[in-house]
Motif scaffolding. Structure first.
Motif, PDB file in Angstrom:
ATOM      1  N   PRO A  34       1.288 -17.544 -14.353  1.00 29.88           N
ATOM      2  CA  PRO A  34       1.546 -16.699 -13.188  1.00 29.88           C
ATOM      3  C   PRO A  34       0.828 -17.233 -11.958  1.00 29.88           C
ATOM      4  CG  PRO A  34      -0.128 -15.704 -14.540  1.00 29.88           C
ATOM      5  CD  PRO A  34       0.346 -16.932 -15.282  1.00 29.88           C
ATOM      6  N   TRP A  35       1.158 -16.675 -10.845  1.00 30.58           N
ATOM      7  CA  TRP A  35       0.438 -16.964  -9.610  1.00 30.58           C
ATOM      8  C   TRP A  35      -0.131 -15.651  -9.100  1.00 30.58           C
ATOM      9  CZ3 TRP A  35       5.671 -16.297  -9.852  1.00 30.58           C
ATOM     10  CH2 TRP A  35       6.238 -15.412  -8.957  1.00 30.58           C
ATOM     11  N   ARG A  36      -0.933 -15.707  -8.097  1.00 33.04           N
ATOM     12  CA  ARG A  36      -1.534 -14.502  -7.499  1.00 33.04           C
ATOM     13  C   ARG A  36      -0.885 -14.239  -6.147  1.00 33.04           C
ATOM     14  NH1 ARG A  36      -5.309 -11.847 -10.956  1.00 33.04           N
ATOM     15  NH2 ARG A  36      -5.957 -13.430 -12.445  1.00 33.04           N
ATOM     16  N   ASN A  37      -0.572 -12.990  -5.909  1.00 30.28           N
ATOM     17  CA  ASN A  37      -0.037 -12.643  -4.593  1.00 30.28           C
ATOM     18  C   ASN A  37      -1.206 -12.459  -3.615  1.00 30.28           C
ATOM     19  OD1 ASN A  37      -1.098 -10.077  -5.044  1.00 30.28           O
ATOM     20  ND2 ASN A  37       0.891  -9.071  -5.298  1.00 30.28           N
ATOM     21  N   ALA A  38      -0.887 -12.081  -2.403  1.00 31.44           N
ATOM     22  CA  ALA A  38      -1.920 -11.937  -1.371  1.00 31.44           C
ATOM     23  C   ALA A  38      -2.976 -10.908  -1.760  1.00 31.44           C
ATOM     24  CB  ALA A  38      -1.285 -11.559  -0.032  1.00 31.44           C
ATOM     25  N   GLY A  39      -2.598  -9.924  -2.568  1.00 36.25           N
ATOM     26  CA  GLY A  39      -3.543  -8.905  -3.022  1.00 36.25           C
ATOM     27  C   GLY A  39      -4.311  -9.312  -4.277  1.00 36.25           C
ATOM     28  N   GLY A  40      -4.082 -10.525  -4.754  1.00 30.20           N
ATOM     29  CA  GLY A  40      -4.790 -11.013  -5.933  1.00 30.20           C
ATOM     30  C   GLY A  40      -4.174 -10.591  -7.259  1.00 30.20           C
ATOM     31  N   GLN A  41      -2.993  -9.962  -7.227  1.00 30.72           N
ATOM     32  CA  GLN A  41      -2.353  -9.516  -8.466  1.00 30.72           C
ATOM     33  C   GLN A  41      -1.541 -10.647  -9.087  1.00 30.72           C
ATOM     34  OE1 GLN A  41      -0.069  -6.342  -6.720  1.00 30.72           O
ATOM     35  NE2 GLN A  41      -1.530  -4.787  -7.412  1.00 30.72           N
ATOM     36  N   ARG A  42      -1.538 -10.679 -10.422  1.00 31.63           N
ATOM     37  CA  ARG A  42      -0.714 -11.657 -11.131  1.00 31.63           C
ATOM     38  C   ARG A  42       0.754 -11.367 -10.840  1.00 31.63           C
ATOM     39  NH1 ARG A  42      -4.599 -10.399 -14.995  1.00 31.63           N
ATOM     40  NH2 ARG A  42      -5.562 -12.177 -16.028  1.00 31.63           N
ATOM     41  N   ARG A  43       1.505 -12.427 -10.688  1.00 31.95           N
ATOM     42  CA  ARG A  43       2.958 -12.325 -10.562  1.00 31.95           C
ATOM     43  C   ARG A  43       3.576 -13.372 -11.472  1.00 31.95           C
ATOM     44  NH1 ARG A  43       3.294  -7.475  -9.204  1.00 31.95           N
ATOM     45  NH2 ARG A  43       2.774  -6.959  -7.088  1.00 31.95           N
ATOM     46  N   PHE A  44       4.660 -12.978 -12.114  1.00 29.16           N
ATOM     47  CA  PHE A  44       5.305 -13.819 -13.104  1.00 29.16           C
ATOM     48  C   PHE A  44       6.741 -14.115 -12.698  1.00 29.16           C
ATOM     49  CE2 PHE A  44       1.918 -11.543 -15.131  1.00 29.16           C
ATOM     50  CZ  PHE A  44       1.348 -12.466 -15.981  1.00 29.16           C
ATOM     51  N   GLN A  45       7.205 -15.273 -13.100  1.00 31.05           N
ATOM     52  CA  GLN A  45       8.589 -15.650 -12.866  1.00 31.05           C
ATOM     53  C   GLN A  45       9.482 -14.883 -13.832  1.00 31.05           C
ATOM     54  OE1 GLN A  45       9.249 -19.898 -12.965  1.00 31.05           O
ATOM     55  NE2 GLN A  45       7.136 -20.272 -12.346  1.00 31.05           N
ATOM     56  N   ARG A  46      10.725 -14.680 -13.443  1.00 29.68           N
ATOM     57  CA  ARG A  46      11.670 -14.035 -14.355  1.00 29.68           C
ATOM     58  C   ARG A  46      11.860 -14.890 -15.618  1.00 29.68           C
ATOM     59  NH1 ARG A  46      13.725  -9.625 -12.669  1.00 29.68           N
ATOM     60  NH2 ARG A  46      15.508  -9.650 -14.052  1.00 29.68           N
ATOM     61  N   ALA A  47      11.718 -16.207 -15.484  1.00 27.94           N
ATOM     62  CA  ALA A  47      11.844 -17.098 -16.643  1.00 27.94           C
ATOM     63  C   ALA A  47      10.788 -16.788 -17.696  1.00 27.94           C
ATOM     64  CB  ALA A  47      11.734 -18.557 -16.199  1.00 27.94           C
ATOM     65  N   ASP A  48       9.682 -16.169 -17.289  1.00 21.97           N
ATOM     66  CA  ASP A  48       8.630 -15.832 -18.252  1.00 21.97           C
ATOM     67  C   ASP A  48       9.103 -14.787 -19.262  1.00 21.97           C
ATOM     68  OD1 ASP A  48       6.784 -17.656 -17.274  1.00 21.97           O
ATOM     69  OD2 ASP A  48       6.008 -16.245 -15.788  1.00 21.97           O
ATOM     70  N   LEU A  49      10.117 -13.997 -18.913  1.00 25.66           N
ATOM     71  CA  LEU A  49      10.703 -13.075 -19.890  1.00 25.66           C
ATOM     72  C   LEU A  49      11.256 -13.859 -21.079  1.00 25.66           C
ATOM     73  CD1 LEU A  49      12.652 -10.710 -17.469  1.00 25.66           C
ATOM     74  CD2 LEU A  49      10.687 -10.076 -18.889  1.00 25.66           C
ATOM     75  N   ARG A  50      11.993 -14.919 -20.789  1.00 25.07           N
ATOM     76  CA  ARG A  50      12.553 -15.738 -21.859  1.00 25.07           C
ATOM     77  C   ARG A  50      11.471 -16.511 -22.589  1.00 25.07           C
ATOM     78  NH1 ARG A  50      18.222 -18.182 -19.613  1.00 25.07           N
ATOM     79  NH2 ARG A  50      19.327 -16.213 -19.702  1.00 25.07           N
ATOM     80  N   ARG A  51      10.511 -17.011 -21.847  1.00 29.30           N
ATOM     81  CA  ARG A  51       9.430 -17.761 -22.487  1.00 29.30           C
ATOM     82  C   ARG A  51       8.676 -16.867 -23.475  1.00 29.30           C
ATOM     83  NH1 ARG A  51       8.021 -22.673 -19.621  1.00 29.30           N
ATOM     84  NH2 ARG A  51       9.382 -22.877 -17.832  1.00 29.30           N
ATOM     85  N   LEU A  52       8.349 -15.661 -23.059  1.00 30.10           N
ATOM     86  CA  LEU A  52       7.615 -14.753 -23.952  1.00 30.10           C
ATOM     87  C   LEU A  52       8.481 -14.300 -25.122  1.00 30.10           C
ATOM     88  CD1 LEU A  52       5.518 -12.708 -21.382  1.00 30.10           C
ATOM     89  CD2 LEU A  52       4.708 -14.461 -22.989  1.00 30.10           C
ATOM     90  N   SER A  53       9.748 -14.107 -24.882  1.00 28.77           N
ATOM     91  CA  SER A  53      10.649 -13.767 -25.984  1.00 28.77           C
ATOM     92  C   SER A  53      10.694 -14.903 -26.997  1.00 28.77           C
ATOM     93  CB  SER A  53      12.052 -13.478 -25.450  1.00 28.77           C
ATOM     94  OG  SER A  53      12.038 -12.321 -24.649  1.00 28.77           O
TER      95      SER A  53
END
Length: 151
Positions: A34-53
């Motif tokens: 993931p990357w961090r947004n301006a507020g420091g929160q994790r953000r994930f790509q939609r592709a991560d749904l498939r990766r985790l599956s």
């Protein structure tokens, strides 16, 4: 949510059924990035749904996280894996699964007989493994592992 905002860890947990702690663990193992947004929160790509599956399915088939990571590392970053990407991965996993299936069939078919462990504790060991010949082939249940008894 705009496409470039990514998914929050909570949204990813909701979609995959994984606990947030599991997602963090998979992140620490390098399975998702993931990357961090301006507020420091994790953000994930939609592709991560498939990766985790894929991680969840591969684990059910008995693959280890290092094995899974090795395959995921070959996928392109920044885009959803294609059908061709998954076909390439599945070809490698198919061979490993075929080996496991063969081992399970041998186990099933030999549960009531000698499995080549060299224990000499069964009366039939004198027939299947006389003088503990399987020990010369190496450690473990040699015949179950694919070695053939000498005739």
């Amino acid at each position: 949510m705009a496409v470039n905002e990514g998914l929050s860890i909570g949204a990813l947990a909701d979609r995959t059924g994984l606990a947030v702690s599991a997602i963090r663990y998979y992140e620490a193992q390098g399975l998702i990035r993931p990357w961090r947004n301006a507020g420091g929160q994790r953000r994930f790509q939609r592709a991560d749904l498939r990766r985790l599956s894929f991680v969840m399915i591969a684990q059910q088939f008995g693959f280890t996280l290092p094995q899974i990571k090795s395959e995921l590392d070959r996928l392109p970053g920044g885009r959803t894996p294609t059908k061709a990407d998954w076909a390439r991965i599945s070809a490698g996993f198919r061979a490993a699964l075929d080996q496991r299936i063969d081992a399970m069939i041998r186990l099933r078919d030999n549960l009531d007989g000698c499995i080549g462990c060299g224990c000499l504790s069964l009366d039939t060991c004198a027939l299947y493994n006389p003088a503990d010949r399987a020990a010369a082939l190496g450690q473990g249940p040699r015949y179950l592992m694919g070695d053939q008894p000498a005739s």
